[in-house]
Design an enzyme around this catalytic site. Sequence first.
Site, PDB file in Angstrom:
ATOM      1  N   HIS A  87     -26.413  51.676   0.862  1.00  0.00           N
ATOM      2  CA  HIS A  87     -25.091  51.164   0.485  1.00  0.00           C
ATOM      3  C   HIS A  87     -24.601  51.920  -0.733  1.00  0.00           C
ATOM      4  CE1 HIS A  87     -21.800  48.274   0.044  1.00  0.00           C
ATOM      5  NE2 HIS A  87     -21.981  48.461  -1.250  1.00  0.00           N
ATOM      6  N   ASP A 166     -18.591  35.604   1.464  1.00  0.00           N
ATOM      7  CA  ASP A 166     -18.254  36.843   0.750  1.00  0.00           C
ATOM      8  C   ASP A 166     -16.927  37.420   1.238  1.00  0.00           C
ATOM      9  OD1 ASP A 166     -18.798  39.169  -1.011  1.00  0.00           O
ATOM     10  OD2 ASP A 166     -18.710  40.190   0.917  1.00  0.00           O
ATOM     11  N   ARG A 173     -10.995  38.055  -4.834  1.00  0.00           N
ATOM     12  CA  ARG A 173     -11.268  38.830  -6.062  1.00  0.00           C
ATOM     13  C   ARG A 173     -10.354  40.042  -6.153  1.00  0.00           C
ATOM     14  NH1 ARG A 173     -16.931  40.446  -5.049  1.00  0.00           N
ATOM     15  NH2 ARG A 173     -16.706  41.670  -6.945  1.00  0.00           N
ATOM     16  N   SER A 188     -22.236  40.011  -3.851  1.00  0.00           N
ATOM     17  CA  SER A 188     -21.411  40.366  -2.700  1.00  0.00           C
ATOM     18  C   SER A 188     -22.128  41.420  -1.839  1.00  0.00           C
ATOM     19  CB  SER A 188     -20.069  40.908  -3.203  1.00  0.00           C
ATOM     20  OG  SER A 188     -19.353  41.552  -2.186  1.00  0.00           O
ATOM     21  N   LYS A 192     -24.649  40.602   1.936  1.00  0.00           N
ATOM     22  CA  LYS A 192     -24.420  41.238   3.240  1.00  0.00           C
ATOM     23  C   LYS A 192     -25.633  42.042   3.688  1.00  0.00           C
ATOM     24  CE  LYS A 192     -20.623  42.720   1.447  1.00  0.00           C
ATOM     25  NZ  LYS A 192     -19.327  43.120   0.943  1.00  0.00           N
TER      26      LYS A 192
HETATM   27  N1  URA Z   1     -18.499  46.238  -2.476  1.00  0.00           N
HETATM   28  C1  URA Z   1     -18.743  44.985  -2.025  1.00  0.00           C
HETATM   29  O1  URA Z   1     -19.152  44.789  -0.888  1.00  0.00           O
HETATM   30  N2  URA Z   1     -18.541  43.970  -2.863  1.00  0.00           N
HETATM   31  C2  URA Z   1     -18.103  44.134  -4.119  1.00  0.00           C
HETATM   32  O2  URA Z   1     -17.963  43.159  -4.819  1.00  0.00           O
HETATM   33  C3  URA Z   1     -17.841  45.436  -4.575  1.00  0.00           C
HETATM   34  C4  URA Z   1     -18.055  46.485  -3.726  1.00  0.00           C
END
Ligand code: URA
Length: 431
Positions: A87, A166, A173, A188, A192
Amino acid sequence: MSAETFATVDVIRTKRDRGELSDAQIDWVVDAYTRGVVADEQMSALAMAILLNGMNLREITRWTAAMIASGERMDFSSVGRPTADKHSTGGVGDKITLPLAPVVAACGAAVPQLSGRGLGHTGGTLDKLESIPGWQASVSNEQMMAILREVGAVVCAAGDGLAPADKKLYALRDVTATVEAIPLIASSIMSKKIAEGTGALVLDVKVGSGAFMKDVSSARELAATMVGLGEAAGVRTRALLTAMDVPLGRTAGNALEVRESVEVLAGGGPADVVALTVLLAREMLDAAQVVGKDPAEALRDGTAMDRWRRMIAAQGGDPDAPLPTARHQHVVTADRAGELTRLDAYGVGVAAWRLGAGRARKEDPVSAGAGVQWHVVPGDAVAAGQPLLTLHSDDQERFPSALEALSDAVTVAEVGTTPNRLPLLIEKIGG
Ligand code: URA
């Protein structure tokens, strides 16, 4: 006033007054927000209180668990190979997932990658892949499993069932200036990735003007928080802090970045994209405890390219189809001789976005051909009149505002005056 409304106000007040949220408060507020019992304005206030006053590790761990519990958890244990995912916290020209997923698959691990779309100045992997004619981002869980077994890599959109808390919170957000909070970013991303069920995870935490984290110390804090959350959930997790002061590669924009990724898979491409792909691939294989082919070899011998073609075809894409190009080009030339001393990632990202490569609201379409291509990188010698950048857009009226975003981002000055850049790999955390 209902008991639930009262409880919400209490939770907000606790964090506003710098208190610690209890496990029960966290479980309740995340679940109630997902169900629509806690209103957007209440969650906005709580998110702002968290941004201003922070959360300790216990609170972040519980918040992450509550977001995971809001939806389904995937299980890839029957794929028959160790799974590894990557990621990136997001940057400009960051197309690394495109060559990385097939490279890692070619070296023996399975890569289940749930990706997102771009918002703001950073591009999204799904937008890039969607510029390939026929390619579909949505696959069912069953299709995902079948592609993983047959091809070894799948890059697709997360289904609605994965961490729905999320999805809702991230959208909120984004419009309430509460994205840049380490507890909220860490929970967040990790909710995931943990719900996705990968066995190993490598985080590419970007540092610099084009990243969320502008300095090394905040990136280090974010990385350490995420590595702690992953390890606590049984995912072998490590993080690399990598440079995002200058954009990656030579292009920012959807089809432009696919073209550059294919060059990398063909054994060429920009040196920084190749280096970061190989670095992250080695980390993923090591974290997944796969000992096999070296990623640099898979790029050289065509096995990564073969995986790419199969991966694209498995989701309806035609790997041989010509990629879309923008209708108009505008070339920016050097007004003096010297050296390129500055190419700022944020400015290039904003320009690409203004040219049509990104979206302002999540429902906006993106242009496949739009973006920025740079012909020189900091430290390169430049002759007067030499092309520095080519801007691509379907709409000529977008050029002036893109040029304005670039006015402070690109500098040609005296030879030998380029400031030191961040190293590509700044630091490694975990592993
Ligand atoms: N990527 C995400 O999935 N969440 C965040 O809060 C920031 C970047």
